[in-house]
Design an enzyme around this catalytic site. Structure first.
Site, PDB file in Angstrom:
ATOM      1  N   SER A   1       0.830  -1.201   0.000  1.00  0.00           N
ATOM      2  CA  SER A   1       0.000   0.000   0.000  1.00  0.00           C
ATOM      3  C   SER A   1       0.863   1.249   0.000  1.00  0.00           C
ATOM      4  O   SER A   1       2.079   1.185   0.232  1.00  0.00           O
ATOM      5  CB  SER A   1      -0.927   0.019   1.224  1.00  0.00           C
ATOM      6  OG  SER A   1      -0.172   0.132   2.418  1.00  0.00           O
TER       7      SER A   1
ATOM      8  N   TYR B   1       7.289   8.448  16.847  1.00  0.00           N
ATOM      9  CA  TYR B   1       7.531   8.137  15.433  1.00  0.00           C
ATOM     10  C   TYR B   1       8.571   9.096  14.838  1.00  0.00           C
ATOM     11  O   TYR B   1       9.476   8.671  14.108  1.00  0.00           O
ATOM     12  CB  TYR B   1       6.212   8.246  14.671  1.00  0.00           C
ATOM     13  CG  TYR B   1       6.291   8.022  13.184  1.00  0.00           C
ATOM     14  CD1 TYR B   1       6.366   6.739  12.649  1.00  0.00           C
ATOM     15  CD2 TYR B   1       6.252   9.098  12.294  1.00  0.00           C
ATOM     16  CE1 TYR B   1       6.410   6.532  11.276  1.00  0.00           C
ATOM     17  CE2 TYR B   1       6.295   8.894  10.922  1.00  0.00           C
ATOM     18  CZ  TYR B   1       6.373   7.617  10.425  1.00  0.00           C
ATOM     19  OH  TYR B   1       6.419   7.416   9.062  1.00  0.00           O
TER      20      TYR B   1
END
Length: 332
Positions: A43, A195
Site C-alpha cells: 500500500s 515516530y
C-alpha cells in the site's frame, strides 16, 4: 494540539515541490536483472514504488505484514506491469526474532539483492510491547530496519551496484537523536513524536552505515506529506487541515524511485538526506537537533548489542565496527 502545530510548522518548511526541476530521463531506464526488496509494499508509497520498478522490468520482493493485502497488491502489479517477477514475503517487522530469521533465510535462498528499500513503518496511539518485550513502534521502525539491513548487508555487498534507501519523514526535523530511553519507558507516550524520533534514528543509522560500508550507496529521504491511511489515522487534525494539499502515493514515491534506479542518484554522497530528488539538510536552520559523532556511535553500539540478543544463530558475520567502542561485530 501541540503535535499538530509542530507538524504544520514542518509542513511550511518542507512542502514546496521541486518537480519542475526534475530530469525525466533519469527514470527512463530498464531495471531488468536488478533485484529489489521493498518493505510495506502492499500500500501507499511502498506499493507505488513496487509498481514503478516492476514496470521497468525489475525483480521485486514485496515484504508485507498482511498476506491477503499483499497478494492482492501483487496481482494488481503483475497485471498492470506485465512483470511476473514479483514475489511476496510475509513478515511483521515488529516481530524482532522473525526479522533475523527472514534475513538469514533470504540470504540462503537468493544469490543477489541490489536494492533494499526500508519503507514500512507504524505509528502507535498507545505504548505496547511485542512478544520479546520491545515497544512495538521501536521494534518496527528502528530495530526491524536495523536488523533487516544488517542481516542483508553481506548479500548486498556481493551484488552489483548495491543501494539501500530508507523512507524517513519530515517529522524527524523536530527531534534530536536520543541515545537512551529508546523504548519510551520514561515520560508521556506521544505516538507521533515517538515516530518522529524513530525517523531521526533512521537518518543517523543511514549516515553511520554510509561511513562503514563504502561499497553500498545509502540514502534516506522525506517523501513530502502524503495522503496515506497512516497519516489520516495517526494525525487526524493535521490530515483534516492539509488533506487538499497532500501528495498522492505516486508523488511521494517519486524520490524513492529516483534514488533506486537513476544513475544521477548514485553520484550523490552516500548517507545523504533527500527530498524531491535533491540533497537537503537533515536539520532545520539554526536547529538544536544536531548530535555529535560520539552520540551517534553510542546509539549504534546500543542498537547492535540489543539486536544481537534476539539472534538465534551463534555466528554473525562482522559487518560493522564502531571506532570508539571497539567491538569487532557491529551494525544492522
Amino acid at each position: 494540539m501541540l503535535t499538530t502545530k509542530l507538524y504544520n510548522l514542518i509542513w511550511i518548511s518542507t512542502s514546496s515541490s521541486q518537480s519542475k526541476h526534475f530530469v525525466e530521463k533519469d527514470l527512463e531506464v530498464s531495471m531488468a536483472g536488478r533485484v529489489f526488496m521493498i518493505t510495506g509494499a502492499n500500500s501507499g508509497i511502498g506499493r507505488a514504488t513496487a509498481m514503478a520498478i516492476a514496470k521497468r522490468g525489475g525483480t521485486v520482493h514485496m515484504v508485507c505484514r498482511n498476506k491477503d493485502k499483499a497478494e492482492e497488491a501483487r496481482a494488481d502489479i503483475v497485471k498492470e506491469s506485465g512483470n511476473k517477477e514479483i514475489y511476496v514475503h510475509i513478515l511483521d517487522l515488529s516481530e524482532t526474532r522473525k526479522v533475523w530469521e527472514f534475513a538469514e533465510a533470504f540470504k540462503r535462498k537468493y544469490k543477489a539483492l541490489n536494492l533494499l528499500i526500508n519503507n514500512a513503518g507504524c505509528i502507535m496511539s498507545e505504548r505496547d510491547v511485542n512478544a520479546e518485550g520491545l515497544e512495538k513502534s521501536f521494534a518496527s521502525n528502528v530495530m526491524g530496519v536495523y536488523i533487516l539491513t544488517r542481516g542483508l548487508i553481506p548479500l548486498l555487498e556481493k551484488s552489483a551496484e548495491p543501494r539501500v534507501i530508507t523512507v524517513s519523514s519530515g517529522g524527524m526535523l523536530v527531534q534530536k537523536l536520543r541515545t537512551g530511553n529508546l523504548q519510551t519507558e520514561i515520560g508521556r507516550y506521544d505516538g507521533t513524536m515517538v515516530y518522529a524520533q524513530h525517523k531521526r534514528q533512521q537518518v543517523v543509522m543511514t549516515e553511520q552505515w554510509a561511513q562503514t560500508h563504502s561499497n553500498i550507496h545509502f540514502s534516506v529521504m522525506h517523501p513530502g506529506w502524503v495522503d496515506t491511511p497512516a497519516v489520516a489515522n495517526a494525525m487526524p487534525d493535521f490530515h483534516q487541515s492539509m488533506k487538499d494539499s497532500l501528495r498522492t502515493p505516486e508523488q511521494g514515491a517519486d524520490t524513492v524511485v529516483w534514488l533506486a534506479i537513476s544513475e544521477a542518484a548514485a553520484t550523490k554522497p552516500s548517507g545523504s538526506f533527500f527530498q524531491d530528488r535533491r540533497m537537503v539538510s537533515a536539520h532545520l536552520p539554526l536547529a538544536w537537533t544536531h548530535s555529535s559523532q560520539l552520540e551517534q556511535q553510542k546509539f549504534m553500539s546500543v542498537m547492535e548489542d540489543l539486536a544481537k540478543t534476539f539472534h538465534t544463530i551463534d555466528t554473525l558475520e562482522p559487518v560493522y565496527c564502531i571506532t570508539v567502542f571497539c567491538d569487532p561485530v557491529q551494525q544492522s
